[in-house]
Design a protein around this motif. Sequence first.
Motif, PDB file in Angstrom:
ATOM      1  N   GLU A 190     -72.930   8.800   9.479  1.00 53.42           N
ATOM      2  CA  GLU A 190     -72.240   9.427   8.381  1.00 53.42           C
ATOM      3  C   GLU A 190     -71.218  10.232   8.933  1.00 53.42           C
ATOM      4  O   GLU A 190     -69.985  10.243   8.133  1.00 53.42           O
ATOM      5  N   GLU A 191     -71.206  10.902  10.094  1.00 54.48           N
ATOM      6  CA  GLU A 191     -69.973  11.604  10.737  1.00 54.48           C
ATOM      7  C   GLU A 191     -68.983  10.783  11.054  1.00 54.48           C
ATOM      8  O   GLU A 191     -67.522  10.996  10.955  1.00 54.48           O
ATOM      9  N   TYR A 192     -69.542   9.477  11.488  1.00 58.82           N
ATOM     10  CA  TYR A 192     -68.548   8.391  11.838  1.00 58.82           C
ATOM     11  C   TYR A 192     -67.549   7.896  10.604  1.00 58.82           C
ATOM     12  O   TYR A 192     -66.449   8.079  10.670  1.00 58.82           O
ATOM     13  N   VAL A 209     -61.221   1.719  13.899  1.00 54.98           N
ATOM     14  CA  VAL A 209     -62.309   1.959  14.796  1.00 54.98           C
ATOM     15  C   VAL A 209     -62.052   2.324  16.351  1.00 54.98           C
ATOM     16  O   VAL A 209     -62.712   3.087  16.786  1.00 54.98           O
ATOM     17  N   CYS A 210     -61.122   1.666  16.816  1.00 54.29           N
ATOM     18  CA  CYS A 210     -60.675   1.871  18.144  1.00 54.29           C
ATOM     19  C   CYS A 210     -59.982   3.422  18.226  1.00 54.29           C
ATOM     20  O   CYS A 210     -60.264   3.952  19.258  1.00 54.29           O
ATOM     21  N   GLY A 211     -59.409   3.912  17.247  1.00 51.41           N
ATOM     22  CA  GLY A 211     -58.907   5.331  17.283  1.00 51.41           C
ATOM     23  C   GLY A 211     -60.024   6.211  17.373  1.00 51.41           C
ATOM     24  O   GLY A 211     -60.073   7.070  18.187  1.00 51.41           O
ATOM     25  N   PHE A 212     -61.354   5.764  16.541  1.00 47.08           N
ATOM     26  CA  PHE A 212     -62.422   6.746  16.479  1.00 47.08           C
ATOM     27  C   PHE A 212     -63.059   6.724  17.989  1.00 47.08           C
ATOM     28  O   PHE A 212     -63.446   7.726  18.376  1.00 47.08           O
ATOM     29  N   ILE A 213     -62.922   5.575  18.771  1.00 47.69           N
ATOM     30  CA  ILE A 213     -63.501   5.579  20.296  1.00 47.69           C
ATOM     31  C   ILE A 213     -62.734   6.586  21.031  1.00 47.69           C
ATOM     32  O   ILE A 213     -63.247   7.184  21.913  1.00 47.69           O
ATOM     33  N   LYS A 214     -61.346   6.371  20.819  1.00 48.45           N
ATOM     34  CA  LYS A 214     -60.611   7.457  21.670  1.00 48.45           C
ATOM     35  C   LYS A 214     -60.755   9.005  21.393  1.00 48.45           C
ATOM     36  O   LYS A 214     -60.797   9.888  22.063  1.00 48.45           O
ATOM     37  N   LEU A 215     -60.833   9.220  20.115  1.00 46.11           N
ATOM     38  CA  LEU A 215     -61.360  10.552  19.690  1.00 46.11           C
ATOM     39  C   LEU A 215     -62.620  10.889  20.301  1.00 46.11           C
ATOM     40  O   LEU A 215     -62.896  12.215  20.887  1.00 46.11           O
ATOM     41  N   GLU A 216     -63.734  10.208  20.424  1.00 38.15           N
ATOM     42  CA  GLU A 216     -65.087  10.375  21.105  1.00 38.15           C
ATOM     43  C   GLU A 216     -64.847  10.663  22.526  1.00 38.15           C
ATOM     44  O   GLU A 216     -65.550  11.378  23.073  1.00 38.15           O
ATOM     45  N   ARG A 217     -63.914   9.941  23.180  1.00 44.11           N
ATOM     46  CA  ARG A 217     -63.731  10.093  24.513  1.00 44.11           C
ATOM     47  C   ARG A 217     -63.355  11.564  24.816  1.00 44.11           C
ATOM     48  O   ARG A 217     -63.411  12.161  25.646  1.00 44.11           O
ATOM     49  N   LEU A 218     -62.037  11.899  23.978  1.00 49.06           N
ATOM     50  CA  LEU A 218     -61.615  13.117  23.801  1.00 49.06           C
ATOM     51  C   LEU A 218     -62.681  14.257  23.729  1.00 49.06           C
ATOM     52  O   LEU A 218     -62.707  15.367  24.442  1.00 49.06           O
ATOM     53  N   ARG A 219     -63.517  13.899  22.819  1.00 55.12           N
ATOM     54  CA  ARG A 219     -64.775  15.111  22.593  1.00 55.12           C
ATOM     55  C   ARG A 219     -65.705  15.037  23.706  1.00 55.12           C
ATOM     56  O   ARG A 219     -65.923  16.213  24.053  1.00 55.12           O
ATOM     57  N   LEU A 220     -65.912  14.421  24.320  1.00 58.70           N
ATOM     58  CA  LEU A 220     -66.495  14.091  25.733  1.00 58.70           C
ATOM     59  C   LEU A 220     -65.916  15.264  26.650  1.00 58.70           C
ATOM     60  O   LEU A 220     -66.522  15.661  27.279  1.00 58.70           O
ATOM     61  N   ASN A 221     -64.585  14.790  26.872  1.00 60.36           N
ATOM     62  CA  ASN A 221     -64.090  15.520  27.805  1.00 60.36           C
ATOM     63  C   ASN A 221     -63.726  16.906  27.648  1.00 60.36           C
ATOM     64  O   ASN A 221     -63.621  17.817  28.552  1.00 60.36           O
ATOM     65  N   TYR A 222     -63.171  17.013  26.547  1.00 64.89           N
ATOM     66  CA  TYR A 222     -62.758  18.528  26.071  1.00 64.89           C
ATOM     67  C   TYR A 222     -63.707  19.420  25.129  1.00 64.89           C
ATOM     68  O   TYR A 222     -63.538  20.485  24.956  1.00 64.89           O
ATOM     69  N   LYS A 223     -64.929  18.738  24.968  1.00 61.82           N
ATOM     70  CA  LYS A 223     -66.273  19.618  23.950  1.00 61.82           C
ATOM     71  C   LYS A 223     -65.568  19.994  22.719  1.00 61.82           C
ATOM     72  O   LYS A 223     -65.864  21.199  22.321  1.00 61.82           O
ATOM     73  N   MET A 224     -64.761  19.315  22.125  1.00 62.26           N
ATOM     74  CA  MET A 224     -64.262  19.855  20.676  1.00 62.26           C
ATOM     75  C   MET A 224     -64.465  18.767  19.833  1.00 62.26           C
ATOM     76  O   MET A 224     -64.536  17.367  19.998  1.00 62.26           O
ATOM     77  N   ASN A 225     -64.644  19.095  18.595  1.00 60.46           N
ATOM     78  CA  ASN A 225     -64.984  17.796  17.486  1.00 60.46           C
ATOM     79  C   ASN A 225     -63.685  17.278  17.247  1.00 60.46           C
ATOM     80  O   ASN A 225     -62.551  17.442  17.441  1.00 60.46           O
ATOM     81  N   HIS A 226     -63.882  16.001  16.555  1.00 58.98           N
ATOM     82  CA  HIS A 226     -62.690  15.196  16.231  1.00 58.98           C
ATOM     83  C   HIS A 226     -61.702  15.725  15.396  1.00 58.98           C
ATOM     84  O   HIS A 226     -60.568  15.584  15.704  1.00 58.98           O
TER      85      HIS A 226
END
Length: 317
Positions: free
Chosen positions: A244-246, A275-292
């Motif tokens: 749902e968040e996706y 969809v590819c943009g979401f994957i990039k945001l998720e990579r950034l979330r993992l690296n910087y510990k911030m939500n999309h």
Amino acid sequence: LLLNDEIETDKVLWNHVKPILRDYENEEDGCLLIDDSLLAKPYTKESDMVCWHYDHTIGKSRRSILMLNFHYTDASGISLPVGYEIITKSEKEYDEKKKKWVKKSKFTKNEIMRDKLEILHFHNQLKYRYVLMDKWFASVENLVFIDEVLKKKFVSPLKKNRKVALSKEDKINGNYVSISSVDMGDCSSRLVYLEGYENTVKITKQVSKDGDDDESIYLYLVTNDIDLTTDRILEIYKRRWKIEEYHKSLKQNLKVEHSPTKVQTSQLNHIFLSVCGFIKLERLRLNYKMNHFTIKEKIYIEALKTAYQKVEELEYT
């Protein structure tokens, strides 16, 4: 890029997500989430892809694109799209009730779902333990497919009128009752036989309160992992919220619904790039510990700063 030939989404998306997915996927705790989402297209010309679908959130049909999503998550909180299918209505069928010809899909949503699961499981060799889905996908045929073909566990809600037998003897004699009539108490589980399903399953009843009216809301969950405790079943099912968040991030951060394109190939490519943009945001979330949403805001602010700086440079040249 939008005007190029249609992208091979299955192959390209999998190659895009696989490097990060392989670091997280696991057969002990991994969850494959399935859900559909409507992409509103009220001002786009109707086509096989942009057509009328029933939206249960508003209680009526609207012109939209129906997107069937497959998503991976686990206890770490990782959130990755591993595939999707766009449902098209290319066939026509006469509706006796409506007394008119209506468009329909060549294959049912459940058939498309099972085909996609086979690709993810056997071809892509995705590692996971549980399939989590909405009650609209919890048909006996789908449950048997997950259990016997994929050899995986499922956790899914059921409609309150689904029939169960409370013992092996009741099953043999065809004595089935609706799950809403089974006395289990609040937030508890018991073993039953689901009508049409051969093996024992565990059903869990969760009772919650709704707003100021304090009205009870009942959630009935079914799983073939009968060793799970009630608390564990509820804990696993809560992970379904990740899809749902996706959907929310796709629409609000990636603007998947806002493509002004009118050609079907461009519309499909826009969805793929979102969809590819979401994957990039998720990579950034993992690296910087911030939500999309926070990441998007920071990117937007930096872009504004750069644009303002450029305007100042041009003003004084």
